[in-house]
Scaffold this motif. Sequence first.
Motif, PDB file in Angstrom:
ATOM      1  N   VAL A  41     -21.017  19.911  25.877  1.00 40.08           N
ATOM      2  CA  VAL A  41     -20.428  18.615  25.525  1.00 40.08           C
ATOM      3  C   VAL A  41     -19.840  18.609  24.114  1.00 40.08           C
ATOM      4  N   GLY A  42     -19.672  19.785  23.536  1.00 37.75           N
ATOM      5  CA  GLY A  42     -18.987  19.888  22.250  1.00 37.75           C
ATOM      6  C   GLY A  42     -19.904  19.827  21.044  1.00 37.75           C
ATOM      7  N   SER A  43     -19.288  19.846  19.888  1.00 38.27           N
ATOM      8  CA  SER A  43     -20.026  19.808  18.620  1.00 38.27           C
ATOM      9  C   SER A  43     -20.670  18.442  18.436  1.00 38.27           C
ATOM     10  N   ARG A  44     -21.584  18.346  17.501  1.00 35.26           N
ATOM     11  CA  ARG A  44     -22.257  17.077  17.225  1.00 35.26           C
ATOM     12  C   ARG A  44     -21.240  15.998  16.858  1.00 35.26           C
ATOM     13  N   GLU A  45     -20.283  16.342  16.032  1.00 35.43           N
ATOM     14  CA  GLU A  45     -19.272  15.367  15.624  1.00 35.43           C
ATOM     15  C   GLU A  45     -18.506  14.822  16.827  1.00 35.43           C
ATOM     16  N   PHE A  46     -18.148  15.726  17.737  1.00 37.90           N
ATOM     17  CA  PHE A  46     -17.438  15.306  18.945  1.00 37.90           C
ATOM     18  C   PHE A  46     -18.353  14.472  19.844  1.00 37.90           C
ATOM     19  N   ARG A  47     -19.621  14.927  19.996  1.00 41.58           N
ATOM     20  CA  ARG A  47     -20.584  14.245  20.869  1.00 41.58           C
ATOM     21  C   ARG A  47     -20.804  12.798  20.465  1.00 41.58           C
ATOM     22  N   ILE A  48     -20.896  12.532  19.170  1.00 42.94           N
ATOM     23  CA  ILE A  48     -21.207  11.171  18.734  1.00 42.94           C
ATOM     24  C   ILE A  48     -19.967  10.287  18.630  1.00 42.94           C
ATOM     25  N   GLY A  49     -18.795  10.872  18.823  1.00 44.41           N
ATOM     26  CA  GLY A  49     -17.557  10.101  18.763  1.00 44.41           C
ATOM     27  C   GLY A  49     -17.426   9.127  19.921  1.00 44.41           C
ATOM     28  N   LYS A  50     -16.837   7.986  19.660  1.00 41.12           N
ATOM     29  CA  LYS A  50     -16.671   6.948  20.683  1.00 41.12           C
ATOM     30  C   LYS A  50     -15.734   7.368  21.805  1.00 41.12           C
ATOM     31  N   ASP A  51     -14.865   8.332  21.557  1.00 43.59           N
ATOM     32  CA  ASP A  51     -13.904   8.769  22.571  1.00 43.59           C
ATOM     33  C   ASP A  51     -14.428   9.897  23.458  1.00 43.59           C
ATOM     34  N   ASN A  52     -15.651  10.335  23.233  1.00 41.02           N
ATOM     35  CA  ASN A  52     -16.220  11.410  24.029  1.00 41.02           C
ATOM     36  C   ASN A  52     -16.426  10.928  25.463  1.00 41.02           C
ATOM     37  N   MET A  53     -15.793  11.605  26.405  1.00 37.81           N
ATOM     38  CA  MET A  53     -15.859  11.197  27.807  1.00 37.81           C
ATOM     39  C   MET A  53     -17.273  11.227  28.375  1.00 37.81           C
ATOM     40  N   PHE A  54     -18.166  12.046  27.814  1.00 38.32           N
ATOM     41  CA  PHE A  54     -19.530  12.130  28.328  1.00 38.32           C
ATOM     42  C   PHE A  54     -20.366  10.914  27.936  1.00 38.32           C
ATOM     43  N   ARG A  55     -19.927  10.162  26.926  1.00 33.59           N
ATOM     44  CA  ARG A  55     -20.656   8.960  26.507  1.00 33.59           C
ATOM     45  C   ARG A  55     -20.279   7.746  27.362  1.00 33.59           C
ATOM     46  N   LYS A  56     -19.269   7.896  28.189  1.00 35.39           N
ATOM     47  CA  LYS A  56     -18.776   6.803  29.026  1.00 35.39           C
ATOM     48  C   LYS A  56     -19.222   7.014  30.468  1.00 35.39           C
ATOM     49  N   PRO A  57     -19.250   5.930  31.259  1.00 28.29           N
ATOM     50  CA  PRO A  57     -19.559   6.084  32.687  1.00 28.29           C
ATOM     51  C   PRO A  57     -18.569   7.040  33.340  1.00 28.29           C
ATOM     52  N   PRO A  58     -18.967   7.826  34.283  1.00 26.51           N
ATOM     53  CA  PRO A  58     -20.217   7.750  35.011  1.00 26.51           C
ATOM     54  C   PRO A  58     -21.365   8.526  34.369  1.00 26.51           C
ATOM     55  N   TYR A  59     -21.121   9.243  33.281  1.00 24.55           N
ATOM     56  CA  TYR A  59     -22.158  10.091  32.674  1.00 24.55           C
ATOM     57  C   TYR A  59     -23.068   9.311  31.744  1.00 24.55           C
ATOM     58  N   SER A  60     -22.516   8.586  30.792  1.00 24.92           N
ATOM     59  CA  SER A  60     -23.269   7.774  29.829  1.00 24.92           C
ATOM     60  C   SER A  60     -24.380   8.561  29.145  1.00 24.92           C
ATOM     61  N   VAL A  61     -24.052   9.756  28.663  1.00 28.14           N
ATOM     62  CA  VAL A  61     -25.027  10.603  27.990  1.00 28.14           C
ATOM     63  C   VAL A  61     -25.185  10.148  26.543  1.00 28.14           C
TER      64      VAL A  61
END
Length: 82
Positions: free
Chosen positions: A19-39
């Motif tokens: 899911v990428g680097s920490r900076e990418f992971r915590i970004g609001k545009d990270n697709m994994f933070r959005k449904p359907p994953y919501s990680v």
Amino acid sequence: MSAFRNHAPADCLIPVVDVGSREFRIGKDNMFRKPPYSVDGIPTLIRWKGVERLDGDQLLKSSLLELFFEETDPKKSNFVAQ
């Protein structure tokens, strides 16, 4: 890993997703933070097309992994394929 070997069904597929680097992971545009994953945490184990999930330290508990695989195994639960 022994909990996976001991509790996951033999035909279970567990893909590992980077899911990428920490900076990418915590970004609001990270697709994994959005449904359907919501990680929200790493690591996370999610049942594909289900609601079952384990996050972070929950994955260190063999009893929770056993319950996760028991609940997600159609041969052992009331799960109905759709």
